[in-house]
Design a protein around this motif. Structure first.
Motif, PDB file in Angstrom:
ATOM      1  N   LEU A 131       8.519   1.442 -20.548  1.00 55.52           N
ATOM      2  CA  LEU A 131       8.369   0.037 -19.747  1.00 55.52           C
ATOM      3  C   LEU A 131       8.774  -1.261 -18.727  1.00 55.52           C
ATOM      4  CD1 LEU A 131       5.587  -1.793 -18.584  1.00 55.52           C
ATOM      5  CD2 LEU A 131       5.818  -2.873 -20.744  1.00 55.52           C
ATOM      6  N   ILE A 132       9.243  -0.995 -17.733  1.00 56.42           N
ATOM      7  CA  ILE A 132       9.996  -1.505 -16.956  1.00 56.42           C
ATOM      8  C   ILE A 132       9.094  -3.209 -16.432  1.00 56.42           C
ATOM      9  CG2 ILE A 132      11.996  -1.877 -15.696  1.00 56.42           C
ATOM     10  CD1 ILE A 132      12.499   0.633 -15.985  1.00 56.42           C
ATOM     11  N   ASN A 133       9.037  -4.317 -17.147  1.00 61.85           N
ATOM     12  CA  ASN A 133       8.664  -5.595 -16.550  1.00 61.85           C
ATOM     13  C   ASN A 133       9.712  -6.107 -15.313  1.00 61.85           C
ATOM     14  OD1 ASN A 133       5.992  -5.434 -17.116  1.00 61.85           O
ATOM     15  ND2 ASN A 133       7.085  -6.181 -19.326  1.00 61.85           N
ATOM     16  N   ASN A 134       8.917  -5.419 -14.185  1.00 64.75           N
ATOM     17  CA  ASN A 134       9.972  -6.041 -13.362  1.00 64.75           C
ATOM     18  C   ASN A 134       9.347  -7.608 -11.870  1.00 64.75           C
ATOM     19  OD1 ASN A 134      12.382  -5.719 -10.325  1.00 64.75           O
ATOM     20  ND2 ASN A 134      10.651  -4.583 -10.099  1.00 64.75           N
ATOM     21  N   ALA A 135       8.066  -6.730 -12.012  1.00 60.54           N
ATOM     22  CA  ALA A 135       7.667  -7.504 -10.435  1.00 60.54           C
ATOM     23  C   ALA A 135       7.739  -9.162 -11.256  1.00 60.54           C
ATOM     24  CB  ALA A 135       6.084  -6.947 -10.222  1.00 60.54           C
ATOM     25  N   GLY A 136       8.201  -9.980 -10.414  1.00 57.13           N
ATOM     26  CA  GLY A 136       7.953 -11.199  -9.948  1.00 57.13           C
ATOM     27  C   GLY A 136       8.882 -12.167  -8.552  1.00 57.13           C
ATOM     28  N   ILE A 137       8.409 -13.086  -9.041  1.00 58.03           N
ATOM     29  CA  ILE A 137       8.595 -14.702  -7.905  1.00 58.03           C
ATOM     30  C   ILE A 137       9.348 -15.436  -7.675  1.00 58.03           C
ATOM     31  CG2 ILE A 137       6.334 -13.820  -6.676  1.00 58.03           C
ATOM     32  CD1 ILE A 137       4.744 -15.930  -7.511  1.00 58.03           C
TER      33      ILE A 137
ATOM     34  N   LYS B 231       1.055  -1.258  -0.228  1.00 53.51           N
ATOM     35  CA  LYS B 231      -0.054  -0.202   0.218  1.00 53.51           C
ATOM     36  C   LYS B 231       0.764   1.958  -0.258  1.00 53.51           C
ATOM     37  CE  LYS B 231      -3.829  -2.451   0.895  1.00 53.51           C
ATOM     38  NZ  LYS B 231      -3.815  -2.839  -0.695  1.00 53.51           N
ATOM     39  N   SER B 232       0.037   2.302  -0.597  1.00 54.57           N
ATOM     40  CA  SER B 232       1.524   4.006  -0.513  1.00 54.57           C
ATOM     41  C   SER B 232      -0.194   4.753  -0.702  1.00 54.57           C
ATOM     42  CB  SER B 232       2.280   3.543  -1.707  1.00 54.57           C
ATOM     43  OG  SER B 232       2.680   4.720  -2.067  1.00 54.57           O
ATOM     44  N   ASP B 233       0.661   6.317  -0.005  1.00 55.90           N
ATOM     45  CA  ASP B 233      -0.700   7.090  -0.472  1.00 55.90           C
ATOM     46  C   ASP B 233       0.010   7.758  -2.516  1.00 55.90           C
ATOM     47  OD1 ASP B 233      -1.644   6.631   1.576  1.00 55.90           O
ATOM     48  OD2 ASP B 233      -0.918   7.703   3.178  1.00 55.90           O
ATOM     49  N   ASP B 234       0.822   7.542  -2.542  1.00 52.68           N
ATOM     50  CA  ASP B 234       1.583   8.133  -3.386  1.00 52.68           C
ATOM     51  C   ASP B 234       0.607   7.704  -4.784  1.00 52.68           C
ATOM     52  OD1 ASP B 234       3.352   8.589  -5.812  1.00 52.68           O
ATOM     53  OD2 ASP B 234       4.862   7.724  -5.423  1.00 52.68           O
ATOM     54  N   SER B 235       0.396   8.781  -5.105  1.00 50.40           N
ATOM     55  CA  SER B 235      -0.842   9.313  -6.364  1.00 50.40           C
ATOM     56  C   SER B 235      -0.330   8.380  -7.869  1.00 50.40           C
ATOM     57  CB  SER B 235      -1.069  10.524  -6.839  1.00 50.40           C
ATOM     58  OG  SER B 235       0.177  11.260  -6.597  1.00 50.40           O
ATOM     59  N   ASP B 236       1.103   8.377  -7.956  1.00 49.11           N
ATOM     60  CA  ASP B 236       2.404   8.186  -9.046  1.00 49.11           C
ATOM     61  C   ASP B 236       2.227   6.493  -8.521  1.00 49.11           C
ATOM     62  OD1 ASP B 236       1.386   9.777 -10.904  1.00 49.11           O
ATOM     63  OD2 ASP B 236       3.894  10.438 -10.101  1.00 49.11           O
ATOM     64  N   TYR B 237       1.419   5.559  -7.701  1.00 50.77           N
ATOM     65  CA  TYR B 237       1.457   4.206  -7.429  1.00 50.77           C
ATOM     66  C   TYR B 237       0.585   3.701  -7.878  1.00 50.77           C
ATOM     67  CZ  TYR B 237       3.039   0.388  -4.593  1.00 50.77           C
ATOM     68  OH  TYR B 237       2.967  -0.799  -4.203  1.00 50.77           O
ATOM     69  N   LEU B 238      -0.393   1.929  -7.356  1.00 51.53           N
ATOM     70  CA  LEU B 238      -1.422   2.103  -7.657  1.00 51.53           C
ATOM     71  C   LEU B 238      -1.115   0.092  -6.895  1.00 51.53           C
ATOM     72  CD1 LEU B 238      -4.420   1.344  -8.978  1.00 51.53           C
ATOM     73  CD2 LEU B 238      -3.473   0.118 -10.611  1.00 51.53           C
ATOM     74  N   SER B 239      -1.820   0.173  -5.676  1.00 50.55           N
ATOM     75  CA  SER B 239      -1.326  -0.850  -5.091  1.00 50.55           C
ATOM     76  C   SER B 239      -2.565  -2.240  -6.075  1.00 50.55           C
ATOM     77  CB  SER B 239      -2.083  -0.912  -4.068  1.00 50.55           C
ATOM     78  OG  SER B 239      -2.307  -1.946  -3.130  1.00 50.55           O
ATOM     79  N   ILE B 240      -1.863  -2.966  -6.425  1.00 46.48           N
ATOM     80  CA  ILE B 240      -2.517  -3.998  -7.516  1.00 46.48           C
ATOM     81  C   ILE B 240      -1.665  -5.450  -6.867  1.00 46.48           C
ATOM     82  CG2 ILE B 240      -1.223  -3.358  -9.677  1.00 46.48           C
ATOM     83  CD1 ILE B 240      -4.191  -3.432 -11.463  1.00 46.48           C
ATOM     84  N   ASP B 241      -2.357  -6.102  -7.693  1.00 47.69           N
ATOM     85  CA  ASP B 241      -1.918  -8.306  -7.898  1.00 47.69           C
ATOM     86  C   ASP B 241      -2.306  -7.925  -9.006  1.00 47.69           C
ATOM     87  OD1 ASP B 241      -1.671 -10.770  -7.877  1.00 47.69           O
ATOM     88  OD2 ASP B 241      -2.810 -11.034  -6.401  1.00 47.69           O
ATOM     89  N   LEU B 242      -0.948  -8.101  -9.907  1.00 51.20           N
ATOM     90  CA  LEU B 242      -0.017  -9.106 -11.214  1.00 51.20           C
ATOM     91  C   LEU B 242      -0.403  -9.863 -11.728  1.00 51.20           C
ATOM     92  CD1 LEU B 242       2.109  -5.847 -12.463  1.00 51.20           C
ATOM     93  CD2 LEU B 242       0.158  -6.186 -12.564  1.00 51.20           C
ATOM     94  N   GLY B 243      -0.580 -10.712 -10.594  1.00 47.88           N
ATOM     95  CA  GLY B 243      -1.048 -12.536 -10.567  1.00 47.88           C
ATOM     96  C   GLY B 243      -1.542 -12.976 -11.800  1.00 47.88           C
ATOM     97  N   ASP B 244      -3.024 -11.997 -11.183  1.00 48.17           N
ATOM     98  CA  ASP B 244      -4.314 -12.122 -12.188  1.00 48.17           C
ATOM     99  C   ASP B 244      -4.279 -10.810 -13.585  1.00 48.17           C
ATOM    100  OD1 ASP B 244      -6.831 -11.683 -12.992  1.00 48.17           O
ATOM    101  OD2 ASP B 244      -7.834 -11.228 -11.284  1.00 48.17           O
ATOM    102  N   PRO B 245      -3.225 -11.790 -14.325  1.00 43.68           N
ATOM    103  CA  PRO B 245      -3.585 -11.104 -16.181  1.00 43.68           C
ATOM    104  C   PRO B 245      -4.664  -9.844 -15.907  1.00 43.68           C
ATOM    105  CG  PRO B 245      -3.631 -13.174 -16.395  1.00 43.68           C
ATOM    106  CD  PRO B 245      -4.015 -13.253 -14.925  1.00 43.68           C
TER     107      PRO B 245
END
Ligand SMILES: NC(=O)c1ccc[n+]([C@@H]2O[C@H](COP(=O)([O-])OP(=O)(O)OC[C@H]3O[C@@H](n4cnc5c(N)ncnc54)[C@H](OP(=O)(O)O)[C@@H]3O)[C@@H](O)[C@H]2O)c1
Length: 234
Positions: A71-77, A37-51
């Motif tokens: 575009l930088i695709n960095n999120a990963g597990i 979570k974050s209050d930053d307006s240039d940020y979205l809290s979202i689960d990208l495990g759901d396409p």
């Protein structure tokens, strides 16, 4: 002031946080995301495990910034497990986050990049995808798939001045590595790395900073192993 706008996934931790800090320092506007979570307006809290969430993310970033130039695709597990223990839902979640969502984000970002005749896409892969890793078949397969995407898109988008590259880190000092290796395993791993060290997140960030610059306009379709020598000779 840099006028390019960046969409970066997984921006609050580890490698993503280092990329975020480096690009902000260089004057880029960066729209980040993750489940945190974050209050930053240039940020979205979202689960990208759901396409399905890829489109929501892209639309939010575009609405906030007006355009996505980079575009930088960095999120990963990461998943370490013998193949016999594969659980379908975990496999799908990993493939969705590490491969399907990045491909969808590319599909949304390229139309504006094509119109602007300028764009940069960086995928964060892994040397597990370029040389393979025992007990990490799902992870390696997803990162190898990402490399196929990187190379194919580089060819498809070259006429539009859009470059597409992949950084394949070896072990990097982040939560992902801490969760994967206990202290003993970390020592054993460092022993087999030629430079006897983990990569630090800022090293990936500095390479990103070069790849998004105009100086890197001729570098496309490459998978760059940034791994302290771990993939050499493989
Ligand atoms: N560390 C290494 O040794 C290493 C080696 C090779 C490649 N890599 C790659 O480098 C990238 C970054 O990893 P890292 O080492 O920085 O790991 P990390 O510290 O665990 O960070 C992972 C990032 O991905 C985000 N993320 C994870 N699951 C998500 C989900 N379902 N939806 C949205 N965001 C999600 C996290 O954000 P939230 O927690 O806020 O959701 C976090 O920002 C990954 O693609 C990884 O495969 C890492």
């Amino acid at each position: 002031m840099n006028t390019k706008n960046v969409l970066l996934t997984g921006s609050k931790k580890g490698i993503g946080l280092a990329i975020y800090s480096e690009l902000k320092h260089r004057g880029y506007r960066v729209f980040g995301c993750g489940r945190s979570k974050s209050d930053d307006s240039d940020y979205l809290s979202i689960d990208l495990g759901d396409p399905k969430n890829a489109k929501t993310l892209y639309d939010c970033a575009k609405e906030a910034m007006g355009s996505v130039d980079i575009l930088i695709n960095n999120a990963g597990i990461y998943m370490y497990s013998p193949i016999e223990n594969t659980k379908p839902q975990e496999l799908l979640n990993l493939i969705n986050l590490n491969f399907v969502t990045p491909q969808l984000l590319c599909s949304y970002a390229v139309s504006d990049m094509k119109k602007n005749l300028w764009g940069r896409i960086i995928n964060i892969g892994s040397i597990s995808g370029s040389v393979g890793e025992a007990y990490a078949s799902a992870y390696s397969a997803a990162k190898a798939g990402l490399l196929g995407l990187t190379k194919s898109l580089a060819l498809e988008l070259a006429p539009y001045n859009i470059t597409v590259n992949q950084i394949n880190p070896g072990w990097v000092d982040t939560n992902l590595a801490q969760d994967a290796l206990n202290d003993e395993e970390k020592k054993e791993t460092i022993d087999i790395i030629p430079q006897k060290r983990f990569i630090e997140p800022y090293e990936i960030a500095k390479l990103c900073s070069y790849l998004v610059s105009d100086d890197a306009k001729g570098l496309t379709g490459q998978g760059i192993n940034l791994c302290a020598g771990l993939s050499c000779g493989a």
